[in-house]
Design a protein around this motif. Structure first.
Motif, PDB file in Angstrom:
ATOM      1  N   MET A   1       0.840  -1.195   0.000  1.00 54.11           N
ATOM      2  CA  MET A   1       0.000   0.000   0.000  1.00 54.11           C
ATOM      3  C   MET A   1       0.877   1.249   0.000  1.00 54.11           C
ATOM      4  SD  MET A   1      -2.768   1.106   2.901  1.00 54.11           S
ATOM      5  CE  MET A   1      -3.465  -0.539   2.858  1.00 54.11           C
ATOM      6  N   SER A   5      -1.179   4.770  -4.620  1.00 55.12           N
ATOM      7  CA  SER A   5      -2.053   3.693  -5.088  1.00 55.12           C
ATOM      8  C   SER A   5      -3.513   4.139  -5.096  1.00 55.12           C
ATOM      9  CB  SER A   5      -1.886   2.459  -4.195  1.00 55.12           C
ATOM     10  OG  SER A   5      -2.266   2.766  -2.863  1.00 55.12           O
ATOM     11  N   ALA A   7      -7.414   2.873  -4.230  1.00 54.67           N
ATOM     12  CA  ALA A   7      -8.290   1.917  -3.559  1.00 54.67           C
ATOM     13  C   ALA A   7      -9.477   1.621  -4.466  1.00 54.67           C
ATOM     14  CB  ALA A   7      -8.777   2.474  -2.235  1.00 54.67           C
ATOM     15  N   ARG A  29      -0.007   3.283 -11.749  1.00 54.46           N
ATOM     16  CA  ARG A  29      -0.759   3.254 -10.491  1.00 54.46           C
ATOM     17  C   ARG A  29      -1.090   1.813 -10.100  1.00 54.46           C
ATOM     18  NH1 ARG A  29      -1.082   8.344  -7.862  1.00 54.46           N
ATOM     19  NH2 ARG A  29      -1.103   9.935  -9.493  1.00 54.46           N
ATOM     20  N   ASP A  46      -4.910   6.757   3.043  1.00 55.14           N
ATOM     21  CA  ASP A  46      -4.002   5.688   2.645  1.00 55.14           C
ATOM     22  C   ASP A  46      -3.746   5.605   1.151  1.00 55.14           C
ATOM     23  OD1 ASP A  46      -3.659   4.916   5.247  1.00 55.14           O
ATOM     24  OD2 ASP A  46      -5.035   3.209   5.150  1.00 55.14           O
ATOM     25  N   HIS A  47      -4.527   6.295   0.336  1.00 54.03           N
ATOM     26  CA  HIS A  47      -4.435   6.149  -1.115  1.00 54.03           C
ATOM     27  C   HIS A  47      -4.583   7.496  -1.803  1.00 54.03           C
ATOM     28  CE1 HIS A  47      -4.765   1.763  -0.709  1.00 54.03           C
ATOM     29  NE2 HIS A  47      -5.699   2.008   0.191  1.00 54.03           N
ATOM     30  N   TRP A  50      -9.877   6.885  -4.843  1.00 55.10           N
ATOM     31  CA  TRP A  50     -10.756   5.713  -4.729  1.00 55.10           C
ATOM     32  C   TRP A  50     -11.519   5.516  -6.024  1.00 55.10           C
ATOM     33  CZ3 TRP A  50     -13.991   6.028   0.453  1.00 55.10           C
ATOM     34  CH2 TRP A  50     -13.119   5.997   1.563  1.00 55.10           C
TER      35      TRP A  50
END
Length: 223
Positions: A1, A5, A7, A29, A46-47, A50
């Motif tokens: 992760m 990146s 999600a 990506r 975290d990303h 989405w």
């Protein structure tokens, strides 16, 4: 992760995302799949973005089930996180941002549809579609595209919603048809004719590829 990146929130065990995976790879990506139908949801920090996929569920009939995901989507948009919401995902996004998901007034829209757009973010052209629910976009949303029967795309803050399926290739759409056999029978769809239309080749880059490339190019820089 990694923070670069993307999600991918899935509502089925094995999502068909061949076109999304291809275009994300070309853009450098990585995709991280979350089983949102089982309650797995990413943290907004975290990303880089989405993608919220479609599924056989109903955003309006299953509101209680979707409350955590709707809340997570609301938080993501409030944090200005880029979101691409597809089909069911677009209806959940409407619920999260002050709009409303509802049963479609014009029945099942399935197969290859013509989408008319007013924005470069959503190229006009032919897209795979499979839905019988629809939505009202939230107040302040920019309406971007429609078909003869339904609203097809809108933008709200950092989020882009599309009712059709740019993530699918023909094999992926065939998997949707196999999964949705009961609904196809209920609406009296000529599945053989639909499959023949879906199998017709289209010159690359397709509208779906162009849409995903445009969205991916607008994400925050890697790093």
């Amino acid at each position: 992760m990694t923070a670069s990146s993307i999600a991918v929130l899935s509502h089925v065990p094995d999502p068909s995302i061949a076109v999304l995976r291809e275009r994300a790879g070309l853009a450098g990506r990585d995709l991280v799949i979350y089983r949102a139908h089982l309650g797995e949801l990413p943290d907004a920090g975290d990303h880089a973005a989405w993608v919220v996929l479609g599924g056989p569920q109903s955003a309006h009939a299953d509101r209680d089930h979707f409350r955590p995901e709707v809340a997570a989507l609301r938080d993501a948009v409030e944090r200005n996180l880029p979101v691409l919401a597809i089909c069911l995902g677009s209806q959940l996004l409407a619920e999260a941002t002050g709009g409303r998901a509802h049963a479609g007034e014009h029945g099942l829209e399935s197969g290859v549809i013509e989408v008319s757009s007013t924005s470069d973010a959503v190229p006009s052209g032919r897209y795979f579609s499979f839905h019988s629910d629809s939505m009202e976009a939230p107040a302040g949303a920019e309406l971007l595209a429609k078909s003869e029967r339904y609203l097809q795309a809108w933008r709200y803050g950092s989020a882009l919603a599309v009712q059709f399926h740019p993530e699918l290739d023909a094999a992926g759409f065939d998997a949707v048809l196999a999964f949705e056999a009961d609904k196809l029978a209920r609406f009296g769809v000529d599945v053989a004719a639909l499959r023949a239309d879906v199998a017709a080749p289209e010159a690359s880059p397709t509208p779906s590829q162009r849409l995903l490339d445009s969205w991916l190019a607008g994400l925050p820089a890697h790093g």
